[in-house]
Design a protein around this motif. Structure first.
Motif, PDB file in Angstrom:
ATOM      1  N   GLU A  50     -14.560   0.164  20.284  1.00 42.67           N
ATOM      2  CA  GLU A  50     -15.816   0.719  19.745  1.00 42.67           C
ATOM      3  C   GLU A  50     -16.353  -0.144  18.603  1.00 42.67           C
ATOM      4  N   VAL A  51     -15.452  -0.825  17.878  1.00 39.82           N
ATOM      5  CA  VAL A  51     -15.902  -1.713  16.802  1.00 39.82           C
ATOM      6  C   VAL A  51     -16.516  -2.979  17.407  1.00 39.82           C
ATOM      7  N   ARG A  52     -15.875  -3.478  18.468  1.00 37.84           N
ATOM      8  CA  ARG A  52     -16.446  -4.656  19.147  1.00 37.84           C
ATOM      9  C   ARG A  52     -17.843  -4.345  19.658  1.00 37.84           C
ATOM     10  N   GLU A  53     -17.990  -3.150  20.225  1.00 38.36           N
ATOM     11  CA  GLU A  53     -19.289  -2.799  20.775  1.00 38.36           C
ATOM     12  C   GLU A  53     -20.343  -2.736  19.666  1.00 38.36           C
ATOM     13  N   TRP A  54     -19.952  -2.114  18.579  1.00 39.06           N
ATOM     14  CA  TRP A  54     -20.866  -1.991  17.433  1.00 39.06           C
ATOM     15  C   TRP A  54     -21.263  -3.363  16.907  1.00 39.06           C
ATOM     16  N   TYR A  55     -20.253  -4.203  16.667  1.00 41.20           N
ATOM     17  CA  TYR A  55     -20.523  -5.515  16.091  1.00 41.20           C
ATOM     18  C   TYR A  55     -21.334  -6.381  17.065  1.00 41.20           C
ATOM     19  N   GLY A  56     -20.959  -6.300  18.355  1.00 38.19           N
ATOM     20  CA  GLY A  56     -21.658  -7.096  19.375  1.00 38.19           C
ATOM     21  C   GLY A  56     -23.136  -6.760  19.426  1.00 38.19           C
ATOM     22  N   ASP A  57     -23.473  -5.501  19.145  1.00 33.22           N
ATOM     23  CA  ASP A  57     -24.889  -5.111  19.169  1.00 33.22           C
ATOM     24  C   ASP A  57     -25.644  -5.559  17.925  1.00 33.22           C
ATOM     25  N   LEU A  58     -24.911  -5.973  16.893  1.00 35.55           N
ATOM     26  CA  LEU A  58     -25.597  -6.439  15.683  1.00 35.55           C
ATOM     27  C   LEU A  58     -26.358  -7.754  15.940  1.00 35.55           C
ATOM     28  N   TYR A  59     -25.961  -8.485  16.972  1.00 35.35           N
ATOM     29  CA  TYR A  59     -26.641  -9.745  17.303  1.00 35.35           C
ATOM     30  C   TYR A  59     -28.025  -9.489  17.913  1.00 35.35           C
ATOM     31  N   LYS A  60     -28.238  -8.229  18.294  1.00 33.99           N
ATOM     32  CA  LYS A  60     -29.414  -7.904  19.100  1.00 33.99           C
ATOM     33  C   LYS A  60     -30.750  -8.324  18.471  1.00 33.99           C
ATOM     34  N   MET A  98     -13.473 -10.980  17.896  1.00 32.97           N
ATOM     35  CA  MET A  98     -14.840 -11.276  17.459  1.00 32.97           C
ATOM     36  C   MET A  98     -15.620 -12.003  18.560  1.00 32.97           C
ATOM     37  N   THR A  99     -14.962 -12.972  19.196  1.00 35.10           N
ATOM     38  CA  THR A  99     -15.635 -13.731  20.263  1.00 35.10           C
ATOM     39  C   THR A  99     -16.024 -12.785  21.394  1.00 35.10           C
ATOM     40  N   ARG A 100     -15.092 -11.905  21.723  1.00 33.81           N
ATOM     41  CA  ARG A 100     -15.353 -10.965  22.810  1.00 33.81           C
ATOM     42  C   ARG A 100     -16.473  -9.999  22.441  1.00 33.81           C
ATOM     43  N   ALA A 101     -16.465  -9.539  21.190  1.00 40.32           N
ATOM     44  CA  ALA A 101     -17.524  -8.637  20.729  1.00 40.32           C
ATOM     45  C   ALA A 101     -18.886  -9.295  20.934  1.00 40.32           C
ATOM     46  N   SER A 102     -18.988 -10.569  20.540  1.00 39.23           N
ATOM     47  CA  SER A 102     -20.270 -11.269  20.661  1.00 39.23           C
ATOM     48  C   SER A 102     -20.642 -11.431  22.129  1.00 39.23           C
ATOM     49  N   ALA A 103     -19.698 -11.939  22.922  1.00 42.54           N
ATOM     50  CA  ALA A 103     -20.006 -12.236  24.325  1.00 42.54           C
ATOM     51  C   ALA A 103     -20.415 -10.968  25.067  1.00 42.54           C
ATOM     52  N   GLU A 104     -19.710  -9.860  24.806  1.00 47.32           N
ATOM     53  CA  GLU A 104     -20.064  -8.626  25.500  1.00 47.32           C
ATOM     54  C   GLU A 104     -21.398  -8.076  24.990  1.00 47.32           C
ATOM     55  N   GLY A 105     -21.643  -8.265  23.709  1.00 45.19           N
ATOM     56  CA  GLY A 105     -22.946  -7.880  23.154  1.00 45.19           C
ATOM     57  C   GLY A 105     -24.069  -8.676  23.811  1.00 45.19           C
ATOM     58  N   PHE A 106     -23.835  -9.975  24.022  1.00 49.14           N
ATOM     59  CA  PHE A 106     -24.869 -10.801  24.673  1.00 49.14           C
ATOM     60  C   PHE A 106     -25.158 -10.261  26.067  1.00 49.14           C
ATOM     61  N   ARG A 107     -24.085  -9.921  26.775  1.00 49.15           N
ATOM     62  CA  ARG A 107     -24.257  -9.443  28.153  1.00 49.15           C
ATOM     63  C   ARG A 107     -25.053  -8.137  28.180  1.00 49.15           C
ATOM     64  N   ARG A 108     -24.798  -7.292  27.188  1.00 47.33           N
ATOM     65  CA  ARG A 108     -25.547  -6.026  27.138  1.00 47.33           C
ATOM     66  C   ARG A 108     -27.001  -6.258  26.748  1.00 47.33           C
ATOM     67  N   PRO A 125     -28.868  -9.824  29.336  1.00 48.82           N
ATOM     68  CA  PRO A 125     -28.107 -10.085  30.565  1.00 48.82           C
ATOM     69  C   PRO A 125     -28.695 -11.189  31.435  1.00 48.82           C
ATOM     70  N   ASP A 126     -29.982 -11.494  31.244  1.00 50.11           N
ATOM     71  CA  ASP A 126     -30.602 -12.470  32.142  1.00 50.11           C
ATOM     72  C   ASP A 126     -30.456 -13.903  31.665  1.00 50.11           C
ATOM     73  N   ASN A 127     -29.971 -14.050  30.443  1.00 48.33           N
ATOM     74  CA  ASN A 127     -29.915 -15.396  29.896  1.00 48.33           C
ATOM     75  C   ASN A 127     -28.504 -15.825  29.603  1.00 48.33           C
ATOM     76  N   GLU A 128     -28.227 -17.082  29.893  1.00 48.58           N
ATOM     77  CA  GLU A 128     -26.945 -17.637  29.473  1.00 48.58           C
ATOM     78  C   GLU A 128     -27.026 -17.879  27.971  1.00 48.58           C
ATOM     79  N   MET A 129     -25.997 -17.487  27.260  1.00 51.28           N
ATOM     80  CA  MET A 129     -25.999 -17.681  25.811  1.00 51.28           C
ATOM     81  C   MET A 129     -24.965 -18.735  25.445  1.00 51.28           C
ATOM     82  N   LEU A 130     -25.250 -19.437  24.366  1.00 54.79           N
ATOM     83  CA  LEU A 130     -24.267 -20.381  23.838  1.00 54.79           C
ATOM     84  C   LEU A 130     -23.452 -19.676  22.759  1.00 54.79           C
TER      85      LEU A 130
END
Ligand code: MIG
Length: 640
Positions: free
Chosen positions: A287-297, A387-397, A400-405
């Motif tokens: 749940e923390v990964r999900e929260w943090y991953g969405d901060l990139y939004k 942290m890497t996973r949080a970001s990558a999963e946040g990007f996918r959410r 989803p249509d773009n490849e991210m670096l």
């Protein structure tokens, strides 16, 4: 043939994607002797054995002759006496001339000590802090098939988008959109290709993550639109630590939800990093990964499609608790001013320098794993993966249509599925080019393919010849970034005298991108190495076993970069006859057929060597000043 052995109660690291059944201990290969308490294993080494692996570490491509500690560490001195760097890649591969080929993966996220023929030159001793781990052994006919099997176990690797193979200009110290505009203008003026610019920590408001300094970045979206029109990607740096500041919404929300690592009393663990006192998100909790991953939004919505995650070992400048203790001790120093002994002086300086990344601090905070409290040092190397996973999963959410670096500083096996890495704060040293050569194949076998170093060197001042030689090596790595520290000599390529050479190198890189990108994708998906040691490609060639300054890149070519100061040539060993291309530019090159064996080859400062292997084809496209403007047309083919 891959086998899993399991001891005690291992932490679930998710390093592997295949769940193998547990083999009984008596099936353990005869080469490994386990101690009764299972915390130590010894493997005897024959005189000619090579030990590969351990990804990002110092000391040669063949790891023999030194001790390494897998313990993610923020250390900007990548000297020969360093046991740990930012990543822990706990796979080794022993290659014997006599036929033994053995891969060993220790899936254990606390500290592991690998004494590889150091204490006893013929013995490898691996020690763990406790006996809760999964051990995998991979036996096979040859190194490359062992690596392939191991990589199937850990799953396919992250690969950056094609544009992320374009040149990246970075520097700690760029402050505003005007800095980016200046870089773009100069690249235009001097006709230099570029695809991305990094935005280092100064973009933030007081180092608060996911904020912007409003004065310098009044309208991120408008700036990103402008950058997009230029075909430029802007890459922000992201730190894990969150500044403790009332009213800072990210801090307040995380605090309210109880998302931060705790100290032994259950209070938020507070340490200083950028931003002063900060708290650490507990990335081990989904749940923390999900929260943090969405901060990139918000940044993604403004048009950003690439990030670099920094400081995620996690680096700790000091903990509040430890600083208090030190401050208390220092009070006694005042009474000693008139007759301080040297030992007291040294103790004092050690105390001060020991404030950063102190091992005791890493034992003083806790994560929650499956509802259980786990002390940080037991899972230290997993923090980066979280942290890497949080970001990558946040990007996918969120995109989803773009490849991210994404590239991270710290890492552990498993993180390779979510992002790439850069090799951290190297120096403007010629020897750090050799270090990169040594790290590349070892990183690849551990799953990290989208990788690169700070070209030109992060610390210390670079020189034009050093930068030129460094570019001529980095131009083959997926991440091709010029980066340096605050206060160092300006090293944007247009700052140097021979801009024609800089342009020729960048153009060559761009013309190699189709080949490099295809090789990288093939390696990431198919368990291959993008950078292969000669000994693995030519297993019957005994001479190739000691070559650490040449590498195969992809299937078709070999590189032999010049990494010595003032050198205008070098020795090259060819295990087979090859076609040597000596490039001064995309259109100006020598094309020479060379026999197998030793050669001395002239390589002037403006020249780059590429050797084409027999039965293979190398190809170059027409370069452009952005990857997006390349047409992948007008290919030149070189066959041998
Ligand atoms: O404590 O963001 O490795 O690339 O420029 C230093 C500033 C923090 C460390 C990174 C480096 C980056 C720097 N960072």
């Amino acid at each position: 043939m891959i086998k899993r052995f399991s001891f005690g109660n291992p932490i679930e690291t998710e390093a592997t994607v295949v769940k193998l059944p547990v083999s009984s201990e008596n099936e353990l290969t005869k080469y490994i002797k386990l101690s009764a308490d299972k915390k130590c294993m010894t493997i005897s080494l024959e005189p000619d054995d090579i030990v590969y692996g351990l990804g990002e570490s110092v000391h040669g491509m063949n790891k023999r002759g030194f001790t390494y500690i897998s313990n993610n560490t923020d250390d900007m001195h990548h000297d020969e006496d360093r046991y740990s760097l930012y990543g822990s890649h706990t796979f080794v591969l022993i290659d014997s001339l006599s036929g033994r080929k053995l891969g060993i993966f220790l899936d254990y996220p606390a500290s592991i000590t690998w004494d590889i023929g150091f204490t006893d030159k013929d013995l490898m001793t691996v020690s763990l802090e406790d006996a809760d781990y999964n051990l995998y052994t991979v036996e096979g006919e040859d190194d490359l098939s062992i690596i392939k099997e191991f990589r199937e176990l850990i799953g396919p690797s992250y690969m950056g988008p094609k544009w992320s193979f374009g040149y990246v200009q970075s520097r700690w110290g760029y402050k505003s959109g005007d800095d980016f505009r200046e870089i773009i203008a100069n690249h235009k003026k001097y006709d230099l290709p570029i695809d991305s610019i990094c935005m280092d920590i100064d973009y933030m408001d007081d180092y608060k993550v996911f904020t912007l300094n409003k004065e310098n970045f009044p309208d991120l979206k408008a700036l990103m639109d402008e950058m997009k029109a230029e075909n430029i990607h802007i890459l922000p740096n992201v730190d894990p630590g969150i500044k403790c500041e009332d009213g800072f919404s990210i801090y307040e929300e995380g605090k309210k939800k109880g998302y931060f690592c705790k100290d032994e009393n259950g209070e938020d663990f507070v340490a200083a990093v950028w931003g002063g006192l900060t708290v650490m998100p507990d990335f081990l909790r989904p749940e923390v990964r999900e929260w943090y991953g969405d901060l990139y939004k918000e940044f993604i919505e403004a048009g950003i499609d690439g990030f670099w995650n920094d400081m995620n070992e996690p680096a700790l400048f000091y903990s509040r608790k430890h600083l208090k203790e030190v401050a208390h001790d220092l009070k006694t120093l005042e009474e000693r001013v008139d007759d301080l002994t040297l030992n007291e002086l040294w103790d004092f300086t050690a105390t001060i320098s020991g404030l950063s990344n102190n091992p005791e601090d890493y034992k003083s905070f806790y994560h929650t794993v499956d509802g259980k409290k786990v002390r940080h040092d037991k899972v230290h190397n997993l923090y980066s993966v979280g942290m890497t996973r949080a970001s990558a999963e946040g990007f996918r959410r969120n995109n989803p249509d773009n490849e991210m670096l994404l590239f991270s500083r710290a890492s552990y096996i498993g993180g390779h599925r979510y992002g790439g890495i850069w090799t951290g704060d190297n120096c403007s040293y010629y020897s750090h080019m050799d270090l990169l050569m040594h790290q590349l194949p070892n990183l690849n076998m551990c799953g990290f393919i989208y990788v690169g170093a700070d070209t030109g060197g992060f610390s210390f001042h670079t020189s034009e010849p050093l930068m030129t030689r460094f570019l001529q090596l980095s131009m083959f790595t997926p991440l091709f970034r010029n980066h340096c520290a605050l206060g160092k000599r300006d090293q944007e390529l247009y700052r140097f005298k021979d801009i024609d050479t800089m342009r020729n190198i960048l153009n060559l890189r761009y013309s190699f991108i189709p080949y490099l990108y295809e090789s990288a994708c093939d390696s990431a998906e198919n368990g291959k190495l993008m950078f292969t040691p000669l000994a693995m490609a030519y297993p019957d060639d005994v001479r190739a076993r000691s070559i650490e300054d040449q590498l195969l890149v992809g299937d078709s070519i070999m590189i032999a970069p010049v990494t010595a100061p003032n050198a205008v040539g070098r020795y090259v060993y060819l295990p087979e006859a090859m076609r040597m291309l000596r490039f001064r530019s995309v259109d100006d090159f020598d094309d020479i057929e060379l026999e197998a064996g030793n050669h001395y080859v002239d390589v002037a400062l403006n020249e780059v060597l590429v050797f084409v292997r027999g039965g293979h084809q190398f190809y170059m496209a027409k370069p452009a000043n952005r990857t997006a403007l390349m047409e992948d047309a007008d290919f030149k083919y070189f066959e041998r």
